[in-house]
Design a protein around this motif. Structure first.
Motif, short mmCIF file in Angstrom:
data_model
loop_
_atom_site.label_atom_id
_atom_site.label_comp_id
_atom_site.label_asym_id
_atom_site.label_seq_id
_atom_site.Cartn_x
_atom_site.Cartn_y
_atom_site.Cartn_z
N CYS A 346 -2.34 1.16 -7.14
CA CYS A 346 -3.06 -0.05 -6.71
C CYS A 346 -3.52 -0.87 -7.91
O CYS A 346 -3.48 -2.12 -7.88
CB CYS A 346 -4.25 0.33 -5.83
N ASP A 347 -3.96 -0.20 -8.95
CA ASP A 347 -4.37 -0.91 -10.17
C ASP A 347 -3.17 -1.64 -10.78
O ASP A 347 -3.29 -2.80 -11.21
CB ASP A 347 -4.94 0.09 -11.18
N LYS A 348 -2.03 -0.99 -10.81
CA LYS A 348 -0.83 -1.60 -11.38
C LYS A 348 -0.39 -2.80 -10.55
O LYS A 348 0.03 -3.84 -11.10
CB LYS A 348 0.29 -0.56 -11.43
N LEU A 349 -0.50 -2.69 -9.24
CA LEU A 349 -0.14 -3.80 -8.34
C LEU A 349 -0.96 -5.04 -8.67
O LEU A 349 -0.41 -6.15 -8.78
CB LEU A 349 -0.37 -3.36 -6.89
N TRP A 380 0.83 -3.36 -0.77
CA TRP A 380 1.08 -4.77 -1.01
C TRP A 380 -0.20 -5.55 -0.73
O TRP A 380 -1.07 -5.10 0.03
CB TRP A 380 2.21 -5.29 -0.12
N PRO A 381 -0.38 -6.73 -1.34
CA PRO A 381 -1.57 -7.54 -1.07
C PRO A 381 -1.60 -7.95 0.39
O PRO A 381 -0.62 -8.48 0.93
CB PRO A 381 -1.38 -8.77 -1.98
N ASP A 382 -2.72 -7.69 1.07
CA ASP A 382 -2.83 -8.02 2.50
C ASP A 382 -4.31 -8.02 2.87
O ASP A 382 -4.93 -6.96 2.97
CB ASP A 382 -2.07 -7.00 3.35
N ALA A 383 -4.85 -9.20 3.05
CA ALA A 383 -6.26 -9.31 3.41
C ALA A 383 -6.48 -9.36 4.91
O ALA A 383 -7.61 -9.46 5.38
CB ALA A 383 -6.87 -10.56 2.76
N GLY A 384 -5.38 -9.28 5.68
CA GLY A 384 -5.48 -9.41 7.13
C GLY A 384 -5.73 -8.09 7.82
O GLY A 384 -6.26 -7.12 7.25
N GLN A 385 -5.29 -8.01 9.09
CA GLN A 385 -5.53 -6.83 9.91
C GLN A 385 -4.75 -5.62 9.40
O GLN A 385 -5.10 -4.49 9.71
CB GLN A 385 -5.16 -7.12 11.36
N GLY A 386 -3.68 -5.83 8.64
CA GLY A 386 -2.90 -4.72 8.11
C GLY A 386 -3.52 -4.06 6.90
O GLY A 386 -2.99 -3.10 6.37
N SER A 387 -4.69 -4.60 6.48
CA SER A 387 -5.34 -4.08 5.28
C SER A 387 -5.72 -2.62 5.46
O SER A 387 -6.19 -2.20 6.51
CB SER A 387 -6.58 -4.91 4.96
N SER A 388 -5.50 -1.83 4.39
CA SER A 388 -5.81 -0.40 4.42
C SER A 388 -7.30 -0.18 4.22
O SER A 388 -7.92 -0.78 3.35
CB SER A 388 -5.02 0.31 3.31
N ALA A 390 -8.63 2.52 3.11
CA ALA A 390 -8.80 3.22 1.84
C ALA A 390 -8.62 2.29 0.65
O ALA A 390 -9.13 2.57 -0.44
CB ALA A 390 -7.83 4.39 1.75
N ALA A 391 -7.89 1.21 0.84
CA ALA A 391 -7.65 0.24 -0.24
C ALA A 391 -7.84 -1.16 0.34
O ALA A 391 -6.86 -1.80 0.73
CB ALA A 391 -6.25 0.42 -0.82
N PRO A 392 -9.07 -1.63 0.45
CA PRO A 392 -9.34 -2.94 1.05
C PRO A 392 -8.55 -4.05 0.38
O PRO A 392 -8.43 -4.08 -0.85
CB PRO A 392 -10.85 -3.11 0.83
N GLY A 393 -8.01 -4.93 1.18
CA GLY A 393 -7.23 -6.03 0.66
C GLY A 393 -5.79 -5.69 0.40
O GLY A 393 -5.02 -6.53 -0.06
#
Length: 441
Positions: A346-349, A380-388, A390-393
């Motif tokens: 996630c940091d690398k992304l 992948w970047p996703d601020a919507g409903q698919g957001s994880s 464990a990994a917000p956003g």
């Protein structure tokens, strides 16, 4: 077209019926096209054709027992299910269709069917009245709704004397339909550039720094992208792998070589199609450092020297360089880690401005470097409903352990989804830009 079957793993299920004799010819056709074939036979199938016949044609032992003590860990059905790129039941009797549709798992064939994660297909063969029965029609509808391909049946005279629909298609037709399963067209109109394998950083004319990467994941991705209709350029470090069909290969050695080849390929692709239609996938395990100086001759071991000091300097960051371009293509990275796998990915992304990243734990002994299998988590970047959670956003998808060929196809599916969601969306329907790999390479 049959070239798409090269190196594919076809698991053929043979059920009871007079049409079982056609399985022998089908195996021959599949193997002639370059596929590897393994066979499961039901007890009823063995009444019509012998396992020895199909073993001789496939070159592999025929599987008949659910709990085979000779199979690895006694779990042969799981191994077979993971192995298969395509599970085809041909002939598929009316009884077999009912059992597959009902989710029954009481023999080797039906258990493998439920455990298989690859593509699935059935080729029905039965009396015309059995085919016309509403129960059979309902079972076919159920299988189709689950994404199972249905090959046929054909029409004509039948062994019972009836005339009508229910004949098993001929072997040449079935082989062609199998090949069709490996052409998704999800990436038609795209140019995908993939780096794969290790790099070697010379110490002297004899020695070098490198890593354990085999290149198998990158090569599997190149093949999957070509199957999906993309034009593919594969930039390969030093590996001993055959070039996938319909893929243009560029061989390099060092990280600097790989960067130069990557920039050249991206420049050409962007100039031809525009950045929105170019994808850069960095699967290569690039050496982070290289010797500051390369000795002109072999470094000799001194009689009194117990140590050797070598100054290392940083190599260029290839994926970050491509992602930082003003005309940035869609960039997908990989993270092979031994600890805190998802955190580092996630940091690398974020840090490298990637559009997608796939990570795996190479400290595991059953996946990763040198292995034919893999298991990955994709972000992948996703601020919507698919957001994880464990990994917000970030969006997240998990790919369970499977052969790298299957992981590659799953990654292509995720890649196609993210491309469709990106600015500019999908281009598969743009007739002015559609260019099949067969025509461009």
């Amino acid at each position: 077209m049959l070239a798409r079957l090269t190196n594919k793993h076809i698991l053929l299920g043979v059920t009871g019926g007079i049409a079982a004799y056609k399985s022998a010819e089908l195996i021959r056709r599949l193997r002639d096209a370059g596929a590897e074939v393994q066979v499961i036979m039901t007890p009823a199938a063995r009444e019509f054709i012998t396992p020895l016949t199909l073993q001789a044609l496939s070159g592999n032992p025929v599987h008949t027992e659910l709990l085979d003590p000779e199979a690895e860990a006694g779990m042969g059905h799981i191994e077979l299910a993971r192995w298969a790129d395509l599970f085809l039941v041909a002939p598929a009797s009316a009884d077999a269709l009912a059992r597959l549709a009902g989710g029954i798992a009481d023999d080797l064939l039906t258990t493998c069917w439920l455990a298989a994660s690859g593509k699935k297909a059935v080729a029905p063969a039965m009396n015309q009245q059995m085919w016309a029965d509403r129960a059979t029609a309902s079972n076919i509808e159920t299988l189709l709704a689950r994404g199972v391909a249905v090959f046929g049946p054909g029409s004509g005279s039948q062994a019972c004397g009836d005339i009508g629909a229910g004949r098993l298609l001929e072997a040449v037709e079935l082989a062609a339909l199998c090949a069709d399963q490996f052409e998704s067209r999800q990436l038609t109109g795209r140019h995908v550039i993939i780096t794969a394998g290790p790099t070697r950083e010379a110490l002297d004319p004899v020695r070098y720094l490198s890593n354990h990467s085999s290149g198998k994941m990158g090569f599997a991705l190149a093949e999957a992208c070509a199957e999906a209709g993309a034009r593919v350029t594969l930039i390969a470090g030093p590996v001993h792998l055959a070039t996938p069909p319909r893929v243009q290969r560029v061989d390099v050695v060092s990280a600097c070589d790989m960067l130069g080849a990557s920039e050249t390929a991206v420049n050409d692709a962007v100039a031809s199609l525009g950045a929105a239609r170019v994808v850069f996938i960095a699967t290569a395990a690039v050496a982070d450092y290289r010797p500051a100086q390369v000795a002109g001759q072999k470094i000799k071991k001194g009689l009194k020297d117990d140590t050797l000091d070598i100054t290392l300097i940083k190599n260029p960051d290839i994926v970050a360089t491509i992602a930082a371009r003003a005309d940035k293509p869609f960039v997908m990275g990989f993270a092979a880690e031994t600890q805190q796998v998802e955190g580092y990915a996630c940091d690398k992304l974020s840090r490298k401005r990637l559009d997608l990243i796939a990570c795996n734990d190479v400290s595991r002994g059953d996946i990763g470097f040198q292995s034919d299998d893999n298991a990955m988590v994709v972000f992948w970047p996703d601020a919507g409903q698919g957001s994880s959670a464990a990994a917000p956003g970030l969006g997240r998808a998990e790919l369970a352990k499977a052969p790298k060929t299957q992981i590659a196809r799953a990654l292509v599916g995720l890649l196609a989804e993210r491309l469709a969601a990106a600015p500019g969306g999908t281009v598969a329907g743009d007739a002015s830009l559609t260019r099949h790999a067969d025509e461009t390479l």
